[in-house]
Design a protein around this motif. Structure first.
Motif, short mmCIF file in Angstrom:
data_model
loop_
_atom_site.label_atom_id
_atom_site.label_comp_id
_atom_site.label_asym_id
_atom_site.label_seq_id
_atom_site.Cartn_x
_atom_site.Cartn_y
_atom_site.Cartn_z
N VAL A 1 5.02 12.07 5.70
CA VAL A 1 4.61 10.66 5.82
C VAL A 1 4.72 9.96 4.47
N GLY A 2 4.25 10.64 3.43
CA GLY A 2 4.28 10.07 2.09
C GLY A 2 5.69 9.83 1.60
N ILE A 3 6.56 10.84 1.80
CA ILE A 3 7.94 10.72 1.31
C ILE A 3 8.67 9.59 2.03
N VAL A 4 8.48 9.52 3.36
CA VAL A 4 9.10 8.43 4.13
C VAL A 4 8.61 7.09 3.59
N GLY A 5 7.32 7.00 3.31
CA GLY A 5 6.74 5.76 2.79
C GLY A 5 7.37 5.37 1.46
N VAL A 6 7.50 6.35 0.54
CA VAL A 6 8.06 6.08 -0.79
C VAL A 6 9.51 5.59 -0.65
N VAL A 7 10.30 6.32 0.15
CA VAL A 7 11.72 5.96 0.30
C VAL A 7 11.84 4.55 0.90
N ARG A 8 11.09 4.29 1.95
CA ARG A 8 11.17 3.00 2.64
C ARG A 8 10.81 1.85 1.68
N ILE B 1 0.88 -1.18 0.00
CA ILE B 1 0.00 0.00 0.00
C ILE B 1 0.91 1.22 0.00
N THR B 2 1.09 1.80 -1.17
CA THR B 2 2.13 2.82 -1.29
C THR B 2 1.61 4.15 -1.85
N TYR B 3 2.29 5.19 -1.39
CA TYR B 3 2.11 6.52 -1.97
C TYR B 3 3.09 6.58 -3.13
N VAL B 4 2.64 6.99 -4.32
CA VAL B 4 3.57 7.04 -5.44
C VAL B 4 4.02 8.48 -5.75
N THR B 5 3.08 9.34 -6.00
CA THR B 5 3.40 10.75 -6.22
C THR B 5 2.09 11.54 -6.21
N SER B 6 2.17 12.83 -5.98
CA SER B 6 0.95 13.65 -5.98
C SER B 6 0.65 14.18 -7.37
N SER B 7 1.59 14.00 -8.28
CA SER B 7 1.40 14.51 -9.64
C SER B 7 0.46 13.59 -10.43
N GLN B 8 -0.49 14.19 -11.15
CA GLN B 8 -1.53 13.39 -11.81
C GLN B 8 -0.96 12.36 -12.78
N PHE B 9 -0.13 12.82 -13.71
CA PHE B 9 0.34 11.88 -14.72
C PHE B 9 1.55 11.10 -14.24
N GLY B 10 2.20 11.58 -13.20
CA GLY B 10 3.23 10.78 -12.53
C GLY B 10 2.54 9.57 -11.91
N TYR B 11 1.40 9.84 -11.27
CA TYR B 11 0.60 8.76 -10.66
C TYR B 11 0.10 7.80 -11.74
#
Lengths: 303, 271, 206
Positions: free
Chosen positions: C49-56, A173-183
């Motif tokens: 929180v997001g950046i830490v998550g991405v890096v990890r 369950i990951t955050y990828v990026t906040s950018s629309q087309f990056g996402y």
């Protein structure tokens, strides 16, 4: 004999305490005075322009309260079958049989305070419970760190409730990026590399919707989509196997959990719809009669 | 070599059609749609010197479509001597918006601080829109270039939405909806928009209900506007490519249906 | 216990924001302004929180030899862009902006441009005259496509006019109906959240 040092120390402490209390009291007093001045300076306690909104809000709240109370008194109702939601379990089952993961993403357009995202979390909870039972990988990329944190909790709890907490993989369950087309590029890449057997596109989508849905279609995944963005619905209908149209996504919570209070609020939605339909018919008749000059019924409907 | 699927041939065909159309230069005459005319009339009839808020609510990705729309609107506004306050609700729109305003202002010899200012980016769009309704200087204590808000002559005249004629949201997504729902509904801010073609139908209900005052949509909208202000730009240049791409898709739909009916007939014949 | 606190905070702020919307007083405006400021501050911290998550996640996947190249590119982007921004700033004509305009923007435009290709393939596959309804959809789509190209007006003035009529009446009424449903769904979901009936946003139903 009392220790003078201790006594004086106590007095000093007591004095300090009094000073602090005094200063604090004065501060609170000043704040209250400021507050009183602000209140006195406030001229319009109620903005009359918003009266129609208030009336509509009160009616909506009243209808929800009525539906919840009616439900508590034992009045049950059945929700019609929603094909997209009924197909959820089969989609997870298919992924398990094919030994491929399930991909779930809430789209780029929403944040956690958006009702669509909250509705999507309800479906996620259900899907996660099934992937836990079937021991199938669940991949969840998102564009928002808060959504990521909430989704991790939702999925973890679903796995725990299903009794398979050890199968939960927070890294999926990951955050990828906040950018629309990056996402869009990141999720597209995941779909192409991981080749999930089932894809759930449920949430607020914008221009990335067709990119994701077509890529999913190209790898032969079964796709269940749902959004509140009317324009993206047309893309989903063309490219996905099942599409939840707007309010069906909001009804998902009650449909899947069969929670009485939530079902009652879904019923409230239908009552409100009837109220709006009646209002539209009455207003249309009034406007038409006024426009023809037969009778002057005013413009009360144009608030 | 991996065998190409029908979708790959479709992609290849589109690439060829668009590239060929981009290389050609054919002058086009377009019929102006009522929405574009409405936007033109509004900006044209505003009293000279009116202040307009221009919000660049888009990302870099949609620039080829957004740029002609923004340029046409900015050109018309500067030509009519309106004063513009630029800002962005998406981080990526910030520098694009600044460069566009700077470039068009230069064309019309408009001066920074007097004729236009650029406030930059504010995160959390809903909060930003609501906050500006209370106070623009409090939301943007300084402009994009770092000058305090109060030191800019144009900005001194503007403290909230009450001091602007409206907001012109240049968008490739649904951010204008927030301007309507929060700026318009709560603060009676007049909302106008320049949107990408994919978003036109999303905003149609708002235009027809009057919640959005005017809108121009897509490359076609930009081209129509360029015709109205009589200044050529990316809209008119791109219209040939867009038109041929539309015709190509129509051709695909016809081919798809012919194949479908042939297949159906063959199946019926076998039975 | 912690969940009850969160529910109480949600209820209080939900009610306060609801009430202040209807008030024109300066007190309500100040309350509104303060809450919005705190909202923005909290949002800034969530990015960490997001950046830490991405890096990890990416470091862990590199250790597992999973898509190593893509993950290195991601991590390089996360490190290089902020470092360049910290050294030279993010205003116009800085290295950060050069990278944004010449690397990030073209890459994003490329992904956006994919949409044109996917529209073509989806139209080819999706618009088939399988039934009466599908045929109506097919014909309407063709008219709209023609009207948005220059050819529509050249062939006949009626094509763009008819397309406008379709957008403004049949299509608009259908969309309005969907929008009303969505609006009502949003209202009831929001009420469920404020009243604590809906708790999934806290990480679960309990």
């Amino acid at each position: 004999m009392p220790d003078n040092k201790a006594l004086s120390g106590g007095l000093v402490k007591k004095n300090n305490f009094l000073l602090i209390v005094g200063a604090g009291g004065a501060h609170v007093g000043r704040m209250l005075l400021n507050l009183a001045l602000i209140i006195a300076a406030s001229t319009a306690w109620f903005d009359m322009d918003r009266l129609p909104t208030l009336i509509a809000s009160v009616i909506a709240i009243g209808i929800v309260a009525y539906a919840v109370l009616r439900h508590k008194h034992g009045r049950k109702f059945r929700m019609r079958e929603i094909a997209g939601l009924s197909a959820l379990d089969n989609a997870v089952g298919r992924a398990t049989e094919m030994a491929r993961p399930v991909l779930y993403t809430p789209g780029w357009g929403g944040d956690i305070q958006r009702p669509t995202t909250i509705a999507s979390m309800n479906v996620l909870s259900h899907v996660a419970a099934r992937t836990a039972q079937y021991n199938c990988d669940l991949v969840y990329p998102t564009h928002d760190p808060v959504i990521m944190a909430v989704a991790q909790e939702v999925v973890r709890e679903a796995y725990a409730d299903a009794g398979y907490v050890e199968r939960f993989k927070s890294d999926n369950i990951t955050y990828v990026t906040s950018s629309q087309f990056g996402y869009a590029a990141a999720v597209d890449g995941m779909i192409s590399r991981v080749k999930p057997a089932s894809i759930f596109l449920l949430g607020t989508f914008e221009a990335e919707s067709l990119i994701l849905a077509e890529t999913g279609n190209s790898i032969g995944a079964i796709q269940i989509a749902g959004t509140d963005s009317t324009i993206q619905l047309s893309f989903f209908i063309v490219a996905c196997d099942y599409t939840l149209i707007g309010e069906e996504l909001f009804a998902a919570s009650g449909y899947l959990s069969q929670d009485e209070s939530i079902l009652a609020s879904v019923q409230a939605q239908d009552i409100m719809k009837v109220v709006i339909a009646v209002f539209l018919v009455v207003a249309t008749i009034a406007a038409t009669l006024t426009a023809t000059g037969l009778v002057d019924l005013g413009e009360w409907w144009m608030f | 070599m991996k065998r190409l699927h029908s979708r790959h041939w479709v992609f290849l065909g589109l690439l060829v059609v668009i590239t060929a159309a981009m290389l050609l230069r054919v002058p086009m005459q377009l019929r102006t749609s009522p929405e574009t005319q409405r936007m033109f009339d509004y900006l044209d009839q505003l009293p000279e010197g009116s202040v307009i808020l221009v919000s660049f609510d888009h990302e870099a990705s949609s620039l080829p479509e957004i740029r002609p729309i923004a340029e046409a609107l900015l050109r018309h506004a500067f030509e009519r001597d309106h004063k513009l306050i630029g800002m962005a609700l998406l981080a990526e729109g910030t520098v694009i918006g600044y460069r566009l305003m700077e470039q068009v202002a230069e064309e019309y010899a408009r001066e920074y601080g007097e004729d236009y200012v650029y406030l930059g980016f504010k995160p959390q769009f809903i909060a930003a829109i609501l906050s500006m309704g209370e106070s623009i200087p409090a939301t943007f204590p300084e402009d994009y270039l770092g000058s305090p808000y109060a030191t800019l002559p144009l900005a001194q005249k503007v403290s909230s939405y009450d001091d602007v004629a409206g907001v012109l949201s240049i968008t490739d997504g649904s951010l204008t909806t927030h301007w309507i729902e929060y700026g318009g509904a709560r603060y009676n801010l007049r909302v106008m928009a320049g949107v990408t073609a994919a978003m036109v139908t999303t905003y149609d209900p708002y235009v027809s209900s009057g919640q959005m005052h005017a809108m121009i949509g897509g490359l076609r909208g930009a081209a129509e506007y360029e015709q109205l202000i009589d200044v050529g730009g990316g809209g008119l240049r791109g219209m040939l490519a867009q038109s041929t791409a539309h015709l190509y898709i129509l051709l695909l739909v016809i081919i798809g249906n012919v194949l479908y009916w042939r297949e159906k007939k063959n199946k019926a014949g076998k039975r | 216990m912690d969940r009850k606190v969160a529910l109480a905070i949600c209820f209080v702020f939900g009610v306060v924001m609801f009430i202040q919307y209807f008030s024109g007083s300066s007190l309500a405006r100040q309350v509104n302004q303060s809450i919005l400021e705190y909202w923005q501050i909290v949002f800034a911290f969530t990015l960490v929180v997001g950046i830490v998550g991405v890096v990890r996640t990416n470091v862990q996947r590199i250790n597992k030899r999973d898509d190593v190249f893509f993950r290195i590119v991601t991590l390089a982007g996360i490190i290089i862009m902020p470092v360049v921004a910290l050294i030279w700033g993010i205003k116009a004509d800085t290295p950060f902006m050069w990278m944004f305009e010449n690397i990030q923007a073209p890459m994003q435009a490329t992904v956006f441009a994919l949409l044109a290709f996917f529209v073509a393939s989806a139209s080819f596959r999706g618009f088939r005259a399988r039934s009466v309804q599908a045929t109506v959809l097919l014909v309407s789509a063709s008219i709209i496509l023609l009207s948005r190209s220059a050819l529509g007006g050249i062939l006949a003035d009626e094509i763009p006019q008819f397309a406008e009529w379709m957008r403004n009446y049949p299509s608009m009424s259908a969309r309005r109906a969907i929008l009303i449903g969505i609006g009502l769904g949003s209202i009831t979901t929001s009420l469920r959240v404020i009243l604590g009936i809906e708790r999934t946003w806290l990480g679960g139903r309990r």
